[in-house]
Write a protein that holds these residues in place. Structure first.
Motif, PDB file in Angstrom:
ATOM      1  N   THR A   1       4.021 -13.165 -17.169  1.00 45.88           N
ATOM      2  CA  THR A   1       4.820 -14.111 -16.095  1.00 45.88           C
ATOM      3  C   THR A   1       4.331 -13.971 -14.864  1.00 45.88           C
ATOM      4  O   THR A   1       4.466 -14.812 -14.033  1.00 45.88           O
ATOM      5  N   CYS A   2       3.822 -12.809 -14.707  1.00 50.35           N
ATOM      6  CA  CYS A   2       3.298 -12.783 -13.085  1.00 50.35           C
ATOM      7  C   CYS A   2       2.217 -13.591 -12.818  1.00 50.35           C
ATOM      8  O   CYS A   2       2.263 -13.738 -11.493  1.00 50.35           O
ATOM      9  N   GLU A   3       1.446 -14.423 -13.723  1.00 52.13           N
ATOM     10  CA  GLU A   3       0.661 -15.211 -13.229  1.00 52.13           C
ATOM     11  C   GLU A   3       1.203 -16.270 -12.552  1.00 52.13           C
ATOM     12  O   GLU A   3       0.160 -16.947 -11.743  1.00 52.13           O
ATOM     13  N   ILE A   4       2.367 -16.645 -12.525  1.00 57.61           N
ATOM     14  CA  ILE A   4       2.808 -17.826 -11.565  1.00 57.61           C
ATOM     15  C   ILE A   4       3.701 -17.135 -10.485  1.00 57.61           C
ATOM     16  O   ILE A   4       4.440 -17.578  -9.639  1.00 57.61           O
ATOM     17  N   ALA A   5       3.579 -15.809 -10.217  1.00 61.71           N
ATOM     18  CA  ALA A   5       4.404 -15.151  -9.354  1.00 61.71           C
ATOM     19  C   ALA A   5       3.765 -15.254  -7.831  1.00 61.71           C
ATOM     20  O   ALA A   5       2.717 -14.720  -7.944  1.00 61.71           O
ATOM     21  N   ASP A   6       4.762 -15.508  -6.932  1.00 64.49           N
ATOM     22  CA  ASP A   6       4.266 -15.511  -5.473  1.00 64.49           C
ATOM     23  C   ASP A   6       4.486 -14.151  -5.224  1.00 64.49           C
ATOM     24  O   ASP A   6       3.614 -13.613  -4.077  1.00 64.49           O
ATOM     25  N   LEU A   7       5.351 -13.394  -5.486  1.00 59.90           N
ATOM     26  CA  LEU A   7       5.620 -11.788  -5.331  1.00 59.90           C
ATOM     27  C   LEU A   7       5.866 -11.348  -6.498  1.00 59.90           C
ATOM     28  O   LEU A   7       6.867 -11.722  -7.186  1.00 59.90           O
ATOM     29  N   HIS A   8       5.212 -10.097  -6.925  1.00 59.70           N
ATOM     30  CA  HIS A   8       5.727  -9.304  -8.117  1.00 59.70           C
ATOM     31  C   HIS A   8       5.839  -8.115  -7.430  1.00 59.70           C
ATOM     32  O   HIS A   8       5.530  -7.322  -6.892  1.00 59.70           O
ATOM     33  N   LEU A   9       7.167  -7.489  -7.795  1.00 58.73           N
ATOM     34  CA  LEU A   9       7.766  -6.255  -7.439  1.00 58.73           C
ATOM     35  C   LEU A   9       7.834  -5.330  -8.814  1.00 58.73           C
ATOM     36  O   LEU A   9       8.692  -5.341  -9.577  1.00 58.73           O
ATOM     37  N   ALA A  10       6.777  -4.396  -8.512  1.00 60.35           N
ATOM     38  CA  ALA A  10       6.739  -3.477  -9.713  1.00 60.35           C
ATOM     39  C   ALA A  10       7.590  -2.500  -9.600  1.00 60.35           C
ATOM     40  O   ALA A  10       7.263  -1.272  -9.404  1.00 60.35           O
ATOM     41  N   ILE A  11       8.906  -2.687 -10.075  1.00 62.43           N
ATOM     42  CA  ILE A  11       9.915  -1.823  -9.590  1.00 62.43           C
ATOM     43  C   ILE A  11       9.984  -0.537 -10.572  1.00 62.43           C
ATOM     44  O   ILE A  11       9.531  -0.559 -11.759  1.00 62.43           O
ATOM     45  N   ALA A  12      10.469   0.391 -10.226  1.00 69.65           N
ATOM     46  CA  ALA A  12      10.652   1.784 -10.977  1.00 69.65           C
ATOM     47  C   ALA A  12      11.591   1.381 -12.174  1.00 69.65           C
ATOM     48  O   ALA A  12      12.573   0.738 -11.875  1.00 69.65           O
ATOM     49  N   PRO A  13      11.319   2.002 -13.257  1.00 74.72           N
ATOM     50  CA  PRO A  13      12.412   1.432 -14.301  1.00 74.72           C
ATOM     51  C   PRO A  13      13.717   1.821 -13.938  1.00 74.72           C
ATOM     52  O   PRO A  13      13.790   3.071 -13.495  1.00 74.72           O
ATOM     53  N   GLY A  14      14.508   1.052 -14.130  1.00 72.00           N
ATOM     54  CA  GLY A  14      16.133   1.573 -13.962  1.00 72.00           C
ATOM     55  C   GLY A  14      16.666   1.482 -12.515  1.00 72.00           C
ATOM     56  O   GLY A  14      17.640   1.783 -12.359  1.00 72.00           O
ATOM     57  N   SER A  15      15.696   0.878 -11.570  1.00 75.63           N
ATOM     58  CA  SER A  15      16.294   1.106 -10.064  1.00 75.63           C
ATOM     59  C   SER A  15      16.626  -0.303  -9.712  1.00 75.63           C
ATOM     60  O   SER A  15      17.075  -0.540  -8.478  1.00 75.63           O
ATOM     61  N   ASP A  16      16.935  -1.336 -10.574  1.00 76.72           N
ATOM     62  CA  ASP A  16      17.338  -2.735 -10.105  1.00 76.72           C
ATOM     63  C   ASP A  16      18.587  -2.675  -9.132  1.00 76.72           C
ATOM     64  O   ASP A  16      18.862  -3.540  -8.437  1.00 76.72           O
ATOM     65  N   VAL A  17      19.652  -1.886  -9.720  1.00 74.83           N
ATOM     66  CA  VAL A  17      20.809  -1.866  -8.750  1.00 74.83           C
ATOM     67  C   VAL A  17      20.439  -1.463  -7.353  1.00 74.83           C
ATOM     68  O   VAL A  17      21.187  -2.244  -6.502  1.00 74.83           O
ATOM     69  N   ALA A  18      19.709  -0.599  -7.095  1.00 72.34           N
ATOM     70  CA  ALA A  18      19.288  -0.243  -5.746  1.00 72.34           C
ATOM     71  C   ALA A  18      18.548  -1.257  -4.928  1.00 72.34           C
ATOM     72  O   ALA A  18      19.149  -1.662  -3.895  1.00 72.34           O
ATOM     73  N   LEU A  19      17.735  -2.027  -5.744  1.00 74.84           N
ATOM     74  CA  LEU A  19      17.159  -3.091  -5.034  1.00 74.84           C
ATOM     75  C   LEU A  19      18.320  -4.439  -4.659  1.00 74.84           C
ATOM     76  O   LEU A  19      18.150  -4.784  -3.642  1.00 74.84           O
ATOM     77  N   PHE A  20      19.064  -4.994  -5.712  1.00 76.52           N
ATOM     78  CA  PHE A  20      19.963  -5.764  -5.338  1.00 76.52           C
ATOM     79  C   PHE A  20      21.106  -5.354  -4.470  1.00 76.52           C
ATOM     80  O   PHE A  20      21.828  -6.140  -3.866  1.00 76.52           O
ATOM     81  N   SER A  21      21.579  -3.904  -4.374  1.00 79.90           N
ATOM     82  CA  SER A  21      22.526  -3.870  -3.251  1.00 79.90           C
ATOM     83  C   SER A  21      22.075  -3.818  -2.041  1.00 79.90           C
ATOM     84  O   SER A  21      22.806  -4.180  -1.220  1.00 79.90           O
ATOM     85  N   GLY A  22      20.713  -3.380  -1.991  1.00 79.41           N
ATOM     86  CA  GLY A  22      20.074  -3.585  -0.622  1.00 79.41           C
ATOM     87  C   GLY A  22      19.820  -5.140  -0.111  1.00 79.41           C
ATOM     88  O   GLY A  22      20.129  -5.158   0.976  1.00 79.41           O
TER      89      GLY A  22
END
Ligand code: SF4
Length: 958
Positions: free
Chosen positions: A202-223
Motif C-alpha cells: 500500500t505504501c507504493e502510493i504513499a506520499d508519507l509512510h509512518l512506520a508506527i510502533a505496534p499499538g501506538s495509534d492512540v498516541a498519534l491521533f491524540s496528538g
C-alpha cells in the motif's frame, strides 16, 4: 444486461463486495468477469475474484451429512442436533449452548441463526469470526454516533484530497478499493498517508509512510487532536451544534507531549509534524482504517481517537470527509445488521434496551429474549474449555486456525460434549473435531444478500445446482428449529422470505430512531428479490421504488427451495408462523422519511464503467446522530500499551495478516494453482539486523515461539519490516503445512470494550530452525502422509509443489525419493543425480513420457527454478535430453526462467519483469504492462511491479 452476460452475483471474499458476472459453460466450468455496473468495483476484480472459477470444483467438498465420522441421512443428523441442543438447554440452561458463526454467511443465514439462538433458545451465545475483524470499529461507532453506523462511502476516497490509511494493507486486503484510490490519486493528485508498522504494498502510493510502533495509534491521533486545537483548526460551529465531550477528550489528548508521542510511536518528530500539518490543512480528508486498528486491546480507543479528529474538524457527513472502517469479510456488515455479534440484538437493536427487546420479542413472537449479552468469541471458547458449553455449533468458519490461542481452542473443541460443524469443505482443522458434519451450500450454489464496507447490500445469486446433499445454511438452521418445536417461526420458503422479514424487523418501531432501516423492502417478493440491485442502507421508503430495482432482466433467477429444486416435498412449505412471508406483519413497519442521508452527488469517472455515480448515500450530512441528544460524542482515549510486554525471553512483537492471493484459511483460494503461485509457502518477515543477531539467513527456516505455541516458517529478510517486529501470514493450516497456524501463537488478550483480540502484538522470539536438509518437490498427485519435520504443500498446474526439510537426514535418499514420487505406482522410471560430498541429491520420476514427480535435495535451502519445475508437470512429453535438464532444476539456455509469479492474471514472473525493467527500459508500471500485460487486468500486482522498478533503480543508482 441480460442472461447472456452471466448471472450477477457478488464476490465472496473481502469486504469491498465486488460485483461479479458468473457464466456457467457447457463443459461445467464457469467464466468469471467483473460486473461493470456494480458500484463497488465498476468492472474490476482483484486476483482472488478473477480466479473464482478455479475454486468451484467438488474436490474436497463435504457433500453429505456425517455423524460420528460416518455418513448419515439429513434427518438423522438434524434430529440429533435438535435433540442434543434441546437436552443441553433443558438440563443446563440456555447459556450451556453456543453458536460460532461467520462473516462468510449470507445475511439470511445469519438472520436465521441469530433468531434461533436469541429468540428461541433463550441465550445470546452467538458470536462470529467478525469479532476478530471489526468489533472494535462497531464499539467505537456506537460510542461516538450512538449506533454502528459507517459514515464513509467508496466515493469519498475518490473525492478526498487526503486519504489516511491506518492499519490496512489495502493493496493486498482490499485490492479493488485500493485501485480506485490509486486511480483517483492519478487523476486528482490525492495525498496519501499510510500508517502501518510495515512498509507494505500500500505504501507504493504513499506520499508519507509512518512506520508506527505496534499499538501506538492512540498516541498519534491524540496528538493530532491536540494539534488541531492548538493550531486553531477546530470547527467550532460544528462542535457546538453537533457534538459533546470535546473538553474531556482534549484534556486527555493534551496529557501527551510531542516527545511522548515520538517515543511511544517510534516516529520522527518531523514526520509526525508533517502528518499533523497535512491533516490540519486538508478539509476533505478520509481516514480509512482496518484490522491494524481493530485487532488490538486498545482497538476501540484507537478508532475513537480517529473519529475524535474528524468530529473536531467537522469532517464527517460531507463528500470526501469521513472516518471509514473497512471490513475484512464479505458479510461482516450483514452479520452486524442481523445481530450476529453476542452483544447485539437484531437490526442494530441493543440487548440491554428493554424497548428493543420488546420490539424483537413481539416481532418474532419469541418465548424469551436474553437480557444480557452472550459470550464473545475468545470468552466463548474459554467457556467451551471450562466445560460450560455442552453443545456448540460452528458455521462456515475454521476457528482451530483463525482464533487466537488456537491450540487451546482445538483442545477445547475436542473436549466439548457435542460439536456440530456446517461447512462446504470436508477436511479442515475444525471439521476434524466435529461430532456432526452438515454439508452447506457454497458460493455459486446459494442465494441471498451480503453487505459491503460502504453499507451496500448486494445479491449473491446461485448459478450452479446444489451438489450432493448440500443445503443452504438458513435451511439447515430452520430444519433444526422445526425439530425443536419452532416450525412456525422458521417457515420460510426461501431467502426472499427471510430478507423481507429482516426488512420488516428493521423498520419495526423505528421511526428514524435507529440507523439500520431497510423497510423499503418489507414487501419484497420473489421476483423483486431475484432482480434486487445493489443499494445502500438506510432505505426507509415504504414501498419498493422501481428505481431501486435492478435494470437486469432475468439475470437474477428465483432461488427455489432446495427440495423444490430436487422435486422433493419441502418440509417447510405451507408453514404459517410468525416468520412466514406475508403471514405476519406484526408490528407493521412504520416507514418514515429518512432524517439524514442524501446522495453523495459526486459524478466520477470509473475505468470500465464509463461516467456514472454509484448513488452513494452520505450519512450524517445534517449533523444528526443516533445518540439520545442527537449529538456525536467525543470519547476520552487514554493511551494504553499492548497487553503483552516484550521481555528478554520474548523480545519481539509478532504481527499477523493477509497475503495478496489467499483468503482466510485457504479452503477455497488454496484450490487455485494460479493463486498459490504468488506466495506458496508460509513465511516470517524479519528485519535483516534482527535476523543477523540470531544467525538467520534469507530463506532459512525459522521457528517463531510465543507463550502459546510455535510455528516453523520460511524467513524473509526485509527492511520493510521494523526492527523488533515480525510478521507471519494468517492463512496456512494443518491440512497444507506441518506447523504454520499463526493463530496458535497469538495471545488471547482482548479489548475491554469490544472483546476483539489483539492479533497484531503478541510477544515472541525467533530462532533458526536447524534443518540438516531441505528439499523442493513437484508431484503429479497429492502427497499424503508426509512425515518430515517441515512440509508445505500447494496446488500447482498439473499437480502439487512441496517444500520439505528435516533435522535428521533419511538413511537412504533413493528409498525416500521413491516413496514420495512413486509410492504405489508401477512402471515408474526413476532418474537420479547424487553428489554426496555436497549433500545434493536430485531425482525425477517418469510415468512413460510424462513427469510424475521430481525432488531437489540440498543441505541448504534449495535454489531451483520452482515455477519452471512445476510447469514440467504439464508437459505431455519430456524427451530424454530434457530429462537431464530437469535434474538441473533450471531450464536450458533456450528457455527463460520466469521466476516466481507476480502477475497472477497473466502468469508473469519476477525474472521476466526484472528483465523488462533492466534490459527493456520499462521504467513505469504502465510500460511493464504494455510490454508484458502484467498488471493490466485486475491490477493487484501493480504495487509490486512499482516496487520492483524502484528496487532496480536503486540497484542501478548504487
Ligand atoms: Fe473479491 Fe477482490 Fe473485490 Fe475483494 S477486492 S470483493 S477479494 S474481487
Amino acid at each position: 444486461m441480460g442472461q447472456s452476460a452471466g448471472v450477477r452475483t457478488t464476490c465472496p471474499y473481502c469486504g469491498v463486495g465486488c460485483g461479479v458476472l458468473a457464466k456457467p459453460q457447457p463443459d461445467g466450468s464457469v467464466t468469471i468477469k467483473a460486473d461493470p455496473a456494480h458500484p463497488a468495483n465498476f468492472g474490476r476484480l482483484c486476483s482472488k475474484g478473477t480466479a473464482l472459477g478455479e475454486t468451484l470444483g467438488l474436490e474436497g467438498r463435504l457433500l453429505h451429512p456425517h455423524v460420528d465420522g460416518r455418513r448419515s441421512s439429513w434427518d438423522e443428523a438434524l434430529s440429533l442436533v435438535a435433540q442434543r441442543f434441546h437436552s443441553a438447554v433443558a438440563r443446563h440452561g440456555p447459556d450451556s449452548v453456543a453458536f460460532y458463526v461467520s462473516g462468510q454467511l449470507l445475511t439470511e443465514d445469519y438472520y436465521a441463526a441469530n433468531k434461533l439462538m436469541k429468540g428461541f433458545l433463550g441465550s445470546a451465545n452467538i458470536d462470529t469470526n467478525s469479532r476478530l475483524c471489526m468489533a472494535s470499529a462497531v464499539a467505537a461507532h456506537k460510542r461516538a454516533f450512538g449506533a454502528d453506523t459507517v459514515p464513509g462511502c467508496y466515493e469519498d476516497l475518490e473525492v478526498a484530497d487526503l486519504v489516511v490509511v491506518v492499519g490496512s494493507n489495502m493493496a493486498w486486503c482490499h485490492p479493488v478499493l485500493f485501485q480506485r484510490l490509486a486511480a483517483a490519486r492519478e487523476r486528482n493528485g490525492t495525498q496519501v498517508v499510510v500508517i502501518d508498522p510495515r512498509r507494505t504494498a500500500t505504501c507504493e502510493i504513499a506520499d508519507l509512510h509512518l512506520a508506527i510502533a505496534p499499538g501506538s495509534d492512540v498516541a498519534l491521533f491524540s496528538g493530532l487532536l491536540a494539534h488541531l486545537a492548538d493550531s486553531g483548526q477546530l470547527d467550532e460551529a460544528f462542535i457546538a451544534a453537533h457534538t459533546s465531550g470535546l473538553d474531556a477528550a482534549l484534556a486527555e489528548a493534551r496529557s501527551l507531549s510531542r516527545d511522548d508521542i515520538a517515543r511511544l510511536t517510534g516516529l520522527d518528530a518531523a514526520d509526525i509534524a508533517a502528518f499533523y500539518e497535512l491533516f490540519a490543512a486538508t478539509e476533505r480528508t478520509v481516514t480509512a482504517f482496518s484490522q491494524g486498528v481493530n485487532q488490538s486491546t486498545a482497538g476501540t480507543d484507537k478508532a475513537n481517537a480517529i473519529i475524535n479528529c474528524h468530529l473536531a474538524t467537522g469532517r464527517i457527513g460531507k463528500p470526501g470527509a469521513a472516518p471509514f472502517s473497512i471490513t475484512g469479510q464479505p458479510n461482516a456488515m450483514g452479520g452486524r445488521e442481523v445481530g450476529g455479534l453476542a452483544n447485539m440484538l437484531a437490526a442494530h437493536m441493543e440487548i440491554g434496551d428493554e424497548a428493543h427487546r420488546s420490539i424483537v420479542r413481539d416481532f418474532w413472537r419469541a418465548p424469551g429474549i436474553p437480557e444480557q449479552p452472550g459470550l464473545k468469541a475468545v470468552d466463548l471458547f474459554r467457556a467451551v474449555a471450562e466445560g460450560r458449553i455442552k453443545a456448540l455449533w460452528i458455521m462456515a468458519t475454521n476457528p482451530v486456525v483463525s482464533m487466537p490461542e488456537a491450540d487451546a481452542v482445538a483442545t477445547a473443541i475436542a473436549a466439548c460434549p457435542f460439536v456440530v460443524v456446517s461447512d462446504v469443505v470436508r477436511d479442515t482443522d475444525t471439521t476434524r473435531l466435529a461430532d456432526v458434519l452438515l454439508p452447506a451450500a457454497a458460493w455459486g450454489e446459494k442465494d441471498g444478500t451480503v453487505t459491503n464496507s460502504e453499507r451496500r447490500i448486494s445479491r449473491q445469486r446461485a448459478f450452479r445446482p446444489l451438489p450432493g446433499e448440500a443445503r443452504p445454511d438458513w435451511w439447515i438452521v430452520a430444519e433444526v428449529a422445526r425439530r425443536m418445536g419452532f416450525a412456525d417461526a422458521f417457515a420460510w420458503r426461501g431467502p426472499a422470505d427471510i430478507f423481507a422479514e429482516h426488512a420488516r424487523l428493521s423498520a419495526a418501531g423505528n421511526g428514524g430512531t435507529r440507523d439500520f432501516d431497510i423497510g423499503a423492502y418489507a414487501d419484497i417478493d420473489d421476483e423483486g428479490f431475484a432482480a434486487l440491485a445493489p443499494f445502500q442502507w438506510p432505505a426507509r421508503q415504504p414501498s419498493l421504488s422501481p428505481s431501486l430495482r435492478g435494470e437486469g432482466e432475468g439475470e437474477g433467477q428465483r432461488q427455489t427451495h432446495p427440495d423444490e429444486a430436487r422435486g422433493l416435498p419441502s418440509p417447510l412449505r405451507g408453514g404459517d408462523g410468525g416468520g412466514g412471508r406475508k403471514k405476519d406483519r406484526s408490528p407493521s413497519p412504520t416507514p418514515t422519511p429518512d432524517p439524514s442521508p442524501r446522495p453523495c452527488g459526486a459524478w466520477l469517472r470509473h475505468e470500465g464503467g464509463g461516467e456514472g455515480c454509484g448513488g452513494a448515500v452520505q450519512l450524517f450530512s445534517d449533523g444528526r446522530f443516533f445518540t439520545p441528544d442527537g449529538k456525536a460524542r467525543f470519547v476520552v482515549t487514554p493511551f494504553r500499551a499492548p497487553a503483552s510486554t516484550a521481555s528478554a525471553e520474548y523480545p519481539l512483537v509478532l504481527n499477523t495478516g493477509r497475503v495478496r492471493d489467499q483468503w482466510h484459511t485457504m479452503t477455497r483460494t488454496g484450490l487455485s494453482p494460479r493463486l498459490n503461485a504468488h506466495l506458496s509457502e508460509p513465511f516470517v518477515e524479519i528485519h535483516p539486523d534482527d535476523a543477523a543477531d540470531r544467525g538467520i539467513a534469507d530463506a532459512d527456516l525459522a521457528e517463531v515461539t510465543t507463550t502459546h505455541g510455535r510455528v516453523v516458517v520460511r524467513a524473509l529478510l526485509t527492511t520493510r519490516q521494523r526492527r523488533g517486529a515480525l510478521f507471519v501470514p494468517m492463512h496456512w493450516n494443518a491440512t497444507n503445512a506441518s506447523l504454520a497456524r499463526v493463530g496458535a501463537l497469538v495471545c488471547g488478550a482482548t479489548d475491554p470494550v469490544s472483546g476483539q483480540p489483539e492479533m497484531k502484538a503478541s510477544v515472541a522470539r525467533i530462532a533458526r530452525f536447524e534443518a540438516s536438509w531441505h528439499a523442493f518437490a513437484v508431484l503429479d498427485r497429492e502427497p499424503s502422509g508426509i512425515e518430515t519435520d517441515y512440509w508445505v504443500k500447494a496446488r500447482a498446474k498439473g499437480g502439487w509443489r512441496l517444500e520439505l526439510a528435516g533435522v535428521a537426514a533419511p538413511e537412504d535418499w533413493t528409498h525416500f525419493a521413491r516413496g514420495l514420487l512413486a509410492a504405489g505406482r508401477d512402471g515408474i522410471e526413476l532418474l537420479a543425480y547424487h553428489d554426496a560430498a555436497s549433500g545434493r541429491y536430485r531425482f525425477a520420476a517418469f510415468d512413460g513420457d510424462r513427469l510424475a514427480g521430481a525432488i531437489f535435495i540440498a543441505r541448504e535451502p534449495v535454489a531451483v527454478s520452482r515455477a519452471w519445475a512445476a510447469s514440467q508437470l504439464c508437459e505431455p512429453e519430456i524427451e530424454p535430453r530434457r530429462r537431464l535438464q530437469l535434474l538441473a532444476g533450471r531450464p536450458g539456455a533456450e528457455t527463460k526462467d520466469a521466476g516466481a509469479i507476480v502477475c497472477a492474471c497473466f502468469e508473469v514472473g519476477l525474472n521476466t519483469i526484472i528483465e523488462a525493467v533492466t534490459s527493456g527500459g520499462c521504467l513505469s508500471v504502465e510500460a511493464v504492462g504494455a510490454a508484458l500485460k502484467a498488471g493490466t487486468n485486475c491490477g493487484s500486482c501493480r504495487s509490486e511491479i512499482a516496487r520492483i522498478i524502484a528496487d532496480r533503480r536503486l540497484v542501478k543508482a548504487g
